[in-house]
Design a protein around this motif. Structure first.
Motif, mmCIF file in Angstrom:
data_model
loop_
_atom_site.group_PDB
_atom_site.id
_atom_site.type_symbol
_atom_site.label_atom_id
_atom_site.label_comp_id
_atom_site.label_asym_id
_atom_site.label_seq_id
_atom_site.Cartn_x
_atom_site.Cartn_y
_atom_site.Cartn_z
ATOM 1 N N GLU A 92 0.865 -1.191 0.000
ATOM 2 C CA GLU A 92 0.000 0.000 0.000
ATOM 3 C C GLU A 92 0.886 1.219 0.000
ATOM 4 O O GLU A 92 1.893 1.264 0.708
ATOM 5 C CB GLU A 92 -0.912 -0.017 1.229
ATOM 6 N N ALA A 126 -6.701 -1.364 3.703
ATOM 7 C CA ALA A 126 -5.495 -0.556 3.878
ATOM 8 C C ALA A 126 -5.651 0.830 3.269
ATOM 9 O O ALA A 126 -4.811 1.706 3.488
ATOM 10 C CB ALA A 126 -4.293 -1.256 3.250
ATOM 11 N N LEU A 127 -6.743 1.047 2.523
ATOM 12 C CA LEU A 127 -7.021 2.358 1.946
ATOM 13 C C LEU A 127 -8.195 3.042 2.642
ATOM 14 O O LEU A 127 -8.509 4.189 2.317
ATOM 15 C CB LEU A 127 -7.344 2.216 0.450
ATOM 16 N N GLY A 131 -6.304 2.665 6.835
ATOM 17 C CA GLY A 131 -5.379 3.449 6.038
ATOM 18 C C GLY A 131 -5.473 4.921 6.377
ATOM 19 O O GLY A 131 -5.725 5.302 7.526
#
Length: 336
Positions: A92, A126-127, A131
């Motif tokens: 990422e 993860a976004l 994130g």
């Protein structure tokens, strides 16, 4: 093998339109020592991107015409010249950009670093909640807003990628949460998340309903929007309130100088309130701490989230415009 990428064709005049980007193919450069080649799987859409395609000064360098559009994403390593990364690893990075392949340097510092995607989560998390939006919500509340148990937190754009997390973390900190959103579906989602009250910013009686929801004033205001919502809430701050200015999506397309807002200095004196802008990249050193808490809360069932997903790399401009118009609920993503 070629790299497909969206580049900025020209700066928008007012609201962004699809034609400000163009799709092109480019060769993939050879890897240098310490670099990895990542094939994109997911790309993130975030309101900060609007500032990156404006010619004026911002808190970081923007995108010039002819440059690849900036943005975060995650993908799979398909070649590596870095001893700590191997083919098949999931990565990422905020440096991914709107492209099908990215050459990344994992050892860059701070927000420019490339991070491994934890194995026990859906990779696109993860976004979103694990994130940049999760880090934004965590540091904004724990470092700036600092709600105390029983205090009232008002969140604008409360169903969005950051807002949905702000409200849930504020509840975990013992606060009352008043959500402001723009549609019945979004208001219902805020109620599903356990927010105490949800108010539509389209309601002509928004100010009156906010006053009723916050009879002792607003202790913490998380501002994702600016504009009329900003003015309305600032008029109802409690003594020693904290205002976290995170976004200006309601006014970002207006000409410079038009968003003067409420002449709030007198109100700030009366309430002794503190107003602070939040740029999450200033707080990247808190990332490990934030991820630890977010993972614990999620594992315990305290964090829920929604994603708004479009499929296909060709739909990146469409997804951007969807986010900017507020049509999305939760985190806006594109699955490649």
């Amino acid at each position: 093998m070629m790299n497909r990428r969206w580049v900025l064709d020209h700066y928008p005049q007012g609201a962004a339109t699809k034609d400000i980007w163009r799709l092109e193919d480019a060769p993939i450069p050879d890897l240098q020592p310490g670099q990895i080649l990542v094939k994109t799987r997911w790309l993130s859409l975030d309101p900060y991107m609007r500032g990156r395609i404006a010619p004026g000064a911002n808190y970081t360098a923007g995108v010039a015409p002819g440059d690849v559009m900036q943005g975060g994403g995650m993908g799979e390593v398909i070649a590596s010249a870095h001893p700590g990364w191997k083919v098949g690893d999931l990565a990422e990075s905020m440096e991914m950009g709107w492209q099908t392949h990215a050459v990344l340097s994992p050892d860059l510092p701070g927000a420019k670093a490339t991070n491994r995607v934890p194995e026990d989560i859906p990779p696109q998390a993860a976004l979103s909640w694990l994130g940049m939006p999760g880090l934004t919500a965590y540091v904004g509340l724990t470092e700036i807003g600092r709600p105390l148990p029983g205090e009232t937190v008002v969140v604008s754009a409360a169903s969005g990628a950051v807002g949905q997390l702000v409200g849930q973390i504020a509840k975990l900190m013992g606060a009352r949460v008043v959500a402001i959103a723009g549609s019945d579906e979004k208001l219902s989602y805020c109620e599903e998340l356990g927010f105490d009250i949800a108010i539509s910013h389209r309601d002509p009686e928004m100010a009156e309903k906010l006053a009723k929801a916050c009879p002792e004033g607003v202790d913490v205001f998380w501002d994702n929007t600016g504009g009329v919502i900003h003015d309305t809430v600032l008029a109802q701050l409690a003594t020693r309130a904290r205002v976290v200015v995170c976004g200006r999506i309601a006014v970002v397309d207006k000409p410079a100088g038009e968003d003067i807002g409420l002449r709030s200095s007198a109100r700030l004196i009366v309430t002794r309130a503190r107003v602070e802008g939040l740029v999450v990249f200033d707080w990247w050193h808190k990332r490990t701490e934030a991820i630890r808490h977010l993972q614990q809360w999620h594992a315990a069932g305290h964090i829920r989230y929604r994603e708004d997903v479009l499929e296909g790399f060709e739909r990146m401009p469409e997804a951007f415009l969807r986010m900017m118009s507020g049509a999305n609920i939760g985190k806006q993503l594109v699955k490649i």
